[in-house]
Scaffold this motif. Structure first.
Motif, PDB file in Angstrom:
ATOM      1  N   PHE A  51      16.044 -45.666  47.865  1.00  0.00           N
ATOM      2  CA  PHE A  51      17.280 -46.175  48.452  1.00  0.00           C
ATOM      3  C   PHE A  51      18.158 -46.800  47.374  1.00  0.00           C
ATOM      4  N   ARG A  52      19.460 -46.539  47.451  1.00  0.00           N
ATOM      5  CA  ARG A  52      20.408 -47.193  46.549  1.00  0.00           C
ATOM      6  C   ARG A  52      21.431 -47.978  47.362  1.00  0.00           C
ATOM      7  N   ALA A  53      21.955 -49.042  46.793  1.00  0.00           N
ATOM      8  CA  ALA A  53      23.125 -49.714  47.367  1.00  0.00           C
ATOM      9  C   ALA A  53      23.722 -50.586  46.275  1.00  0.00           C
ATOM     10  N   TRP A  56      26.926 -55.560  43.506  1.00  0.00           N
ATOM     11  CA  TRP A  56      28.088 -56.041  42.734  1.00  0.00           C
ATOM     12  C   TRP A  56      28.859 -54.786  42.357  1.00  0.00           C
ATOM     13  N   LYS A  57      30.107 -54.670  42.814  1.00  0.00           N
ATOM     14  CA  LYS A  57      30.838 -53.425  42.615  1.00  0.00           C
ATOM     15  C   LYS A  57      31.926 -53.550  41.558  1.00  0.00           C
ATOM     16  N   PRO A  58      31.835 -52.765  40.497  1.00  0.00           N
ATOM     17  CA  PRO A  58      32.913 -52.782  39.499  1.00  0.00           C
ATOM     18  C   PRO A  58      34.069 -51.941  40.027  1.00  0.00           C
ATOM     19  N   THR A  89      19.527 -50.768  42.552  1.00  0.00           N
ATOM     20  CA  THR A  89      20.909 -51.248  42.540  1.00  0.00           C
ATOM     21  C   THR A  89      21.476 -51.236  41.128  1.00  0.00           C
ATOM     22  N   GLU A  90      22.812 -51.408  41.060  1.00  0.00           N
ATOM     23  CA  GLU A  90      23.495 -51.405  39.767  1.00  0.00           C
ATOM     24  C   GLU A  90      23.556 -52.808  39.176  1.00  0.00           C
ATOM     25  N   VAL A  91      23.259 -52.915  37.881  1.00  0.00           N
ATOM     26  CA  VAL A  91      23.412 -54.201  37.194  1.00  0.00           C
ATOM     27  C   VAL A  91      24.426 -54.050  36.066  1.00  0.00           C
ATOM     28  N   ILE A 110      22.692 -48.543  35.412  1.00  0.00           N
ATOM     29  CA  ILE A 110      23.852 -49.077  34.692  1.00  0.00           C
ATOM     30  C   ILE A 110      25.039 -48.196  35.053  1.00  0.00           C
ATOM     31  N   GLY A 111      26.130 -48.811  35.505  1.00  0.00           N
ATOM     32  CA  GLY A 111      27.313 -48.044  35.887  1.00  0.00           C
ATOM     33  C   GLY A 111      28.103 -47.560  34.683  1.00  0.00           C
ATOM     34  N   ALA A 112      28.982 -46.594  34.969  1.00  0.00           N
ATOM     35  CA  ALA A 112      29.723 -45.917  33.906  1.00  0.00           C
ATOM     36  C   ALA A 112      30.591 -46.873  33.085  1.00  0.00           C
ATOM     37  N   ARG A 113      31.163 -47.868  33.756  1.00  0.00           N
ATOM     38  CA  ARG A 113      32.043 -48.781  33.018  1.00  0.00           C
ATOM     39  C   ARG A 113      31.249 -49.676  32.083  1.00  0.00           C
ATOM     40  N   THR A 114      30.017 -49.988  32.483  1.00  0.00           N
ATOM     41  CA  THR A 114      29.181 -50.846  31.638  1.00  0.00           C
ATOM     42  C   THR A 114      28.647 -50.067  30.438  1.00  0.00           C
ATOM     43  N   ILE A 137      20.730 -44.739  33.222  1.00  0.00           N
ATOM     44  CA  ILE A 137      21.980 -45.062  32.538  1.00  0.00           C
ATOM     45  C   ILE A 137      23.007 -43.972  32.809  1.00  0.00           C
ATOM     46  N   LYS A 138      24.066 -44.366  33.494  1.00  0.00           N
ATOM     47  CA  LYS A 138      25.122 -43.385  33.784  1.00  0.00           C
ATOM     48  C   LYS A 138      25.926 -43.106  32.519  1.00  0.00           C
ATOM     49  N   ASN A 139      26.541 -41.927  32.466  1.00  0.00           N
ATOM     50  CA  ASN A 139      27.381 -41.655  31.295  1.00  0.00           C
ATOM     51  C   ASN A 139      28.574 -42.628  31.307  1.00  0.00           C
ATOM     52  N   HIS A 167      24.411 -38.196  35.163  1.00  0.00           N
ATOM     53  CA  HIS A 167      25.722 -37.614  34.848  1.00  0.00           C
ATOM     54  C   HIS A 167      26.621 -37.842  36.060  1.00  0.00           C
ATOM     55  N   ARG A 168      27.743 -38.574  35.872  1.00  0.00           N
ATOM     56  CA  ARG A 168      28.640 -38.868  37.005  1.00  0.00           C
ATOM     57  C   ARG A 168      30.075 -38.442  36.710  1.00  0.00           C
ATOM     58  N   GLY A 169      30.219 -37.552  35.689  1.00  0.00           N
ATOM     59  CA  GLY A 169      31.554 -37.045  35.389  1.00  0.00           C
ATOM     60  C   GLY A 169      32.371 -38.034  34.574  1.00  0.00           C
ATOM     61  N   SER A 204      28.572 -37.430  44.007  1.00  0.00           N
ATOM     62  CA  SER A 204      29.512 -38.246  44.788  1.00  0.00           C
ATOM     63  C   SER A 204      30.669 -38.726  43.918  1.00  0.00           C
ATOM     64  N   HIS A 205      30.339 -39.296  42.744  1.00  0.00           N
ATOM     65  CA  HIS A 205      31.406 -39.822  41.891  1.00  0.00           C
ATOM     66  C   HIS A 205      32.094 -38.724  41.093  1.00  0.00           C
ATOM     67  N   ILE A 206      31.434 -37.583  40.903  1.00  0.00           N
ATOM     68  CA  ILE A 206      32.121 -36.443  40.264  1.00  0.00           C
ATOM     69  C   ILE A 206      33.159 -35.904  41.243  1.00  0.00           C
ATOM     70  N   ILE A 230      23.096 -39.438  45.448  1.00  0.00           N
ATOM     71  CA  ILE A 230      24.206 -39.112  46.351  1.00  0.00           C
ATOM     72  C   ILE A 230      24.432 -40.287  47.312  1.00  0.00           C
ATOM     73  N   GLU A 231      25.687 -40.658  47.470  1.00  0.00           N
ATOM     74  CA  GLU A 231      25.978 -41.782  48.366  1.00  0.00           C
ATOM     75  C   GLU A 231      25.932 -41.356  49.830  1.00  0.00           C
ATOM     76  N   SER A 232      25.285 -42.197  50.661  1.00  0.00           N
ATOM     77  CA  SER A 232      25.262 -41.909  52.097  1.00  0.00           C
ATOM     78  C   SER A 232      25.513 -43.190  52.887  1.00  0.00           C
TER      79      SER A 232
HETATM   80  C1  PEP Z   1      28.287 -46.339  42.017  1.00  0.00           C
HETATM   81  O1  PEP Z   1      27.268 -45.673  41.792  1.00  0.00           O
HETATM   82  O2  PEP Z   1      28.595 -46.797  43.129  1.00  0.00           O
HETATM   83  C2  PEP Z   1      29.255 -46.528  40.915  1.00  0.00           C
HETATM   84  C3  PEP Z   1      30.066 -47.578  40.860  1.00  0.00           C
HETATM   85  O3  PEP Z   1      29.251 -45.520  40.079  1.00  0.00           O
HETATM   86  P1  PEP Z   1      29.943 -45.269  38.636  1.00  0.00           P
HETATM   87  O4  PEP Z   1      29.434 -46.342  37.737  1.00  0.00           O
HETATM   88  O5  PEP Z   1      29.419 -43.917  38.307  1.00  0.00           O
HETATM   89  O6  PEP Z   1      31.424 -45.297  38.842  1.00  0.00           O
END
Ligand code: PEP
Ligand code: MN
Length: 361
Positions: A51-53, A56-58, A89-91, A110-114, A137-139, A167-169, A204-206, A230-232
């Motif tokens: 499960f993902r959720a 903290w949302k960037p 979860t994302e840190v 780790i999210g793409a912006r981090t 680690i996301k790209n 890989h999230r594009g 999802s993010h691509i 994949i986000e659901s």
């Molecule tokens: C996420 O997975 O919800 C997310 C913020 O993704 P990304 O870092 O790929 O934008």
């Protein structure tokens, strides 16, 4: 190739039923206890076990929903307790890491912006020293493969061995059907450079749009990715973030059931036919290289001529003619217009580079 990192295989991460394709799913953001629990139960009943959720949302712009914060960790704990699913979860900083560890999160990402920020990565990597919690680690948002690999090396150097990649594009300025263009060549190069690292795709993010998820997922599976994130959401259209790209747990099940899995080298079938075709492709590739060499020699001669006669490098009329003529010929041979145009633009760019060098010599 890189010096190979001695990473643990996913099967050595200490989880019992993790198998390929690894599917991580859940909402973009944890919103309420009810939404988290119901999504988790539906995913679990559909056979998914990670499960993902986002807690903290960037977010790109302020004044949008930035996540529920640490209270959401209690909901994830409850998911784990009631369904037995692994929770992730994302840190984005050390505080997130400590709170997640305290809550018993099984997998971090780790999210793409981090990933694009080496200072943040270094701090998070040091916070994980001596622990064996897996981290994906996301790209980075920008198409920089070294920045991506660099982030992985920072964790590796801190002694983290349970590392995966997603890989999230990549962000794009030009309008595209994708929210983040996949630029498949980058994950392909990434896999060539780091063949041992488990690689997931995040359609999802691509895609940014649920209509694109099935095609992107199939493409990733065809490229031998190890799984998908994949986000659901139980009610995708009402999601507090990324509403356009989320699907229900049942829709996810349909999507995954429809995926076609192909093997790199299926057992029991003769590979002679494909080897013959590959041999012929190699010959074509040799010819392509020879033709490019021959063309660049001509470009060299033209460069010298332009220098002597004080002519400009770029002759727009001539370039337009070359491109139009090639597209027209390509179309006759059933070659895609966009494909021909990209190849010729790359050839033309290289030709301009060489002529610039000559003119400045
Ligand atoms: C996420 O997975 O919800 C997310 C913020 O993704 P990304 O870092 O790929 O934008
Ligand atoms: Mn999201």
């Amino acid at each position: 190739m890189e010096t190979q990192l001695q990473l643990n295989k996913i099967t050595e991460w200490g989880f019992t039923d993790i198998k390929k394709p690894i599917i991580i799913s859940g909402p973009c953001s944890a919103e309420t206890e009810g939404q988290v629990m119901q999504t988790a139960y539906e995913l679990h009943n559909a056979g998914f076990n990670i499960f993902r959720a986002g807690i903290w949302k960037p977010r790109t712009r302020p004044n949008t929903f930035e996540g529920v914060g640490a209270v959401g960790l209690d909901w994830l704990k409850q998911v784990k307790k009631e369904t037995g699913m692994l929770i992730s979860t994302e840190v984005a900083n050390v505080k997130h890491v400590y709170e997640s560890l305290k809550a018993g999160i099984d997998i971090l990402w780790i999210g793409a912006r981090t990933t694009a920020n080496p200072f943040a990565i270094q701090e998070i990597a040091e916070a994980l020293k001596g622990l064996n919690i897996p981290i994906f680690i996301k790209n980075p948002v920008n198409p920089d493969i070294d920045l991506w690999i660099g982030a992985i090396e920072r964790f590796y150097n801190a002694g983290v061995k349970n590392i995966g990649a997603i890989h999230r594009g990549f962000s794009n300025f030009e309008k595209s059907i994708y929210r983040n263009t996949p630029q498949w060549q980058i994950p392909i190069d990434f896999k060539t450079r780091l063949p041992n690292i488990p690689l997931l795709c995040d359609p999802s993010h691509i895609g940014g749009n649920r209509d694109l998820l099935a095609d992107i997922s199939q493409k990733a599976i065809d490229l031998n990715f190890d799984g998908l994130m994949i986000e659901s959401h139980i009610n995708p259209n009402k999601a507090w973030s990324d509403a356009n790209q989320q699907i229900t747990p049942n829709e996810l099940k349909v999507l995954v059931d429809k995926l076609i899995f192909r093997e790199e080298k299926p057992k029991g079938i003769s590979l002679n036919a494909i080897e013959d075709l590959r041999y012929k492709i190699d010959l074509c590739d040799d010819e392509l290289i020879q033709i490019l060499e021959k063309r660049m020699k001509l470009v060299n001669a033209i460069g010298l001529y332009k220098k002597e006669n004080k002519m400009t490098i770029l002759q727009p009329g001539r370039w337009e003619q070359v491109l139009d003529k090639s597209i027209e010929k390509g179309l006759k041979g059933n070659l895609n217009k966009e494909f021909i145009s990209q190849i010729f633009k790359a050839i033309h760019q290289e030709s301009i580079n060489l002529q610039t060098e000559i003119l400045n010599e």
